[in-house]
Design an enzyme around this catalytic site. Structure first.
Site, PDB file in Angstrom:
ATOM      1  N   ASP A 212     -86.456 -19.066 -72.170  1.00  0.00           N
ATOM      2  CA  ASP A 212     -85.283 -20.005 -72.035  1.00  0.00           C
ATOM      3  C   ASP A 212     -84.708 -20.129 -70.797  1.00  0.00           C
ATOM      4  O   ASP A 212     -84.822 -19.133 -69.818  1.00  0.00           O
ATOM      5  CB  ASP A 212     -84.057 -19.991 -72.984  1.00  0.00           C
ATOM      6  CG  ASP A 212     -83.543 -18.596 -73.000  1.00  0.00           C
ATOM      7  OD1 ASP A 212     -84.144 -17.582 -73.443  1.00  0.00           O
ATOM      8  OD2 ASP A 212     -82.368 -18.424 -72.107  1.00  0.00           O
ATOM      9  N   ASP A 214     -81.295 -19.942 -70.035  1.00  0.00           N
ATOM     10  CA  ASP A 214     -80.036 -19.717 -70.157  1.00  0.00           C
ATOM     11  C   ASP A 214     -79.073 -21.133 -70.114  1.00  0.00           C
ATOM     12  O   ASP A 214     -79.631 -22.001 -70.025  1.00  0.00           O
ATOM     13  CB  ASP A 214     -79.643 -18.652 -69.075  1.00  0.00           C
ATOM     14  CG  ASP A 214     -78.452 -17.770 -69.526  1.00  0.00           C
ATOM     15  OD1 ASP A 214     -78.471 -17.136 -70.881  1.00  0.00           O
ATOM     16  OD2 ASP A 214     -77.381 -17.430 -68.995  1.00  0.00           O
TER      17      ASP A 214
HETATM   18  N1  LIG Z   1     -80.511 -16.316 -72.205  1.00  0.00           N
HETATM   19  C1  LIG Z   1     -80.704 -15.082 -72.526  1.00  0.00           C
HETATM   20  N2  LIG Z   1     -79.887 -14.382 -72.260  1.00  0.00           N
HETATM   21  C2  LIG Z   1     -79.754 -12.995 -72.612  1.00  0.00           C
HETATM   22  N3  LIG Z   1     -81.002 -12.562 -73.167  1.00  0.00           N
HETATM   23  C3  LIG Z   1     -82.093 -13.061 -73.316  1.00  0.00           C
HETATM   24  N4  LIG Z   1     -83.304 -12.967 -74.043  1.00  0.00           N
HETATM   25  C4  LIG Z   1     -83.781 -14.076 -74.109  1.00  0.00           C
HETATM   26  N5  LIG Z   1     -83.118 -15.194 -73.669  1.00  0.00           N
HETATM   27  C5  LIG Z   1     -81.982 -14.547 -73.105  1.00  0.00           C
END
Ligand SMILES: Nc1ncnc2[nH]cnc12
Ligand SMILES: CSC[C@H]1O[C@H](OP(=O)(O)O)[C@H](O)[C@@H]1O
Length: 295
Positions: A212, A214
């Site tokens: 992703d 974030d």
């Molecule tokens: N955006 C994210 N922040 C922290 N850990 C994750 N693991 C997968 N995506 C994450």
């Protein structure tokens, strides 16, 4: 005299990676550790004849969150299971536009912002300070990069993995701060794992698999587990392919790690032998027995 090391490849599977079905001569074995309970049994087996040990980081079925993992027991148990190196396969969020979901990053640095975890095998009764200036073994990184490129995976070599405590994902302000620090990816697990692997004199590298963007990203308002899991299962299959390609080359007998990962404790212990705590010495037998027995 230079010793020959017969490698045993340790794999720590993160979110979405709870088994390695391709392993031959498979057997799940409970490994006892004086540091407490590891996340699960360790799957023993071989890949192309090379001994492999696999630990699902959060346990099969994912019962254990990042802050409750017993990182010391996990690393100690992997060493007791014979591992000479550890490859971490981890889900991460991306902090850079050019690292989209599905991308693999062979990180070379970490920023450790965790605060609720045991971070060292060394305690009162045996004080030790290892260097983690270069926390990733470049030999493992080279091998992982070569395999990823050969398989045509979208991969970037190098980058900083920001390790947060979790379990909540970041606020937008935090996400923007980590971007301003130049971090590449974010996750919740690779510290203190990498520090403990270094204390245990195990070569360590991470394949950070982006799930992703974030929450900093304009098209990606908030991270959700559903969204992460969707990408994760695709990444997990590609990761298993990467493992199948990289393990045979890493399994060949070799000399000591040129980067010195397997000699990290040579100049690390400071407690005078007469001040060492015998009970702690006993717990440290797998992790530091090489130097403690020599003292
Ligand atoms: N955006 C994210 N922040 C922290 N850990 C994750 N693991 C997968 N995506 C994450
Ligand atoms: C399920 S998304 C959050 C979770 O996934 C990552 O774990 P791992 O490194 O074990 O794949 C991340 O660090 C979080 O723990």
């Amino acid at each position: 005299m230079s010793e020959t090391v017969t490698p045993v490849i340790g794999l720590i599977g993160g979110s979405g990676l709870y088994d390695l079905p391709g392993l031959q001569q498979r057997e799940w074995k409970r490994i006892e550790s004086p540091w407490g309970e590891p996340s699960d049994e360790i799957l023993h087996g071989t890949l192309s004849g090379v001994p492999v040990r696999f630990l699902p980081r959060h346990g099969r079925g994912h019962p254990t969150p990042p802050s409750r993992l017993n990182y010391r027991a996990n690393i100690d148990a992997m060493k007791r299971a014979g591992c000479t190196e550890i490859i971490s396969l981890s889900a991460v969020g991306s902090l850079k536009e050019e690292l989209p979901p599905g991308h693999f990053v062979i990180v070379d640095q970490f920023i450790d912002r965790t605060f609720a975890r045991e971070k060292s095998f060394f305690e009162t009764g045996c004080v030790g300070h290892v260097s983690v200036a270069h926390p990733v073994c470049p030999r493992l990184g080279d091998a992982l990069e070569a395999s990823a490129r050969k398989l045509g995976l979208p991969v970037t070599r190098g980058g900083t993995y920001m390790v947060m405590e979790g379990p909540q994902f970041s606020t937008k302000a935090e996400s923007l701060l980590y971007r301003s620090w130049g971090c590449s990816v974010i996750g919740m697990t690779n510290m203190p794992e990498a520090k403990l692997a270094r204390e245990a004199e195990l070569c360590y590298a991470t394949v950070a698999m982006v799930t992703d963007f974030d929450c900093w990203h304009p098209d990606h308002d908030a991270v959700t587990v559903d969204q992460v899991v969707k990408v994760l299962f695709g990444n997990a299959d590609l990761a298993r392919g990467l493992v199948a390609d990289v393990v045979p080359g890493l399994g060949a007998p070799r000399g000591h790690c040129p980067a010195g990962c397997d000699r990290a404790l040579d100049h690390a212990l400071i407690t005078a032998p007469e001040k060492r705590d015998p009970a702690l010495m006993a717990k440290l037998d797998a992790v530091a027995g090489r130097v403690l027995r020599a003292a």
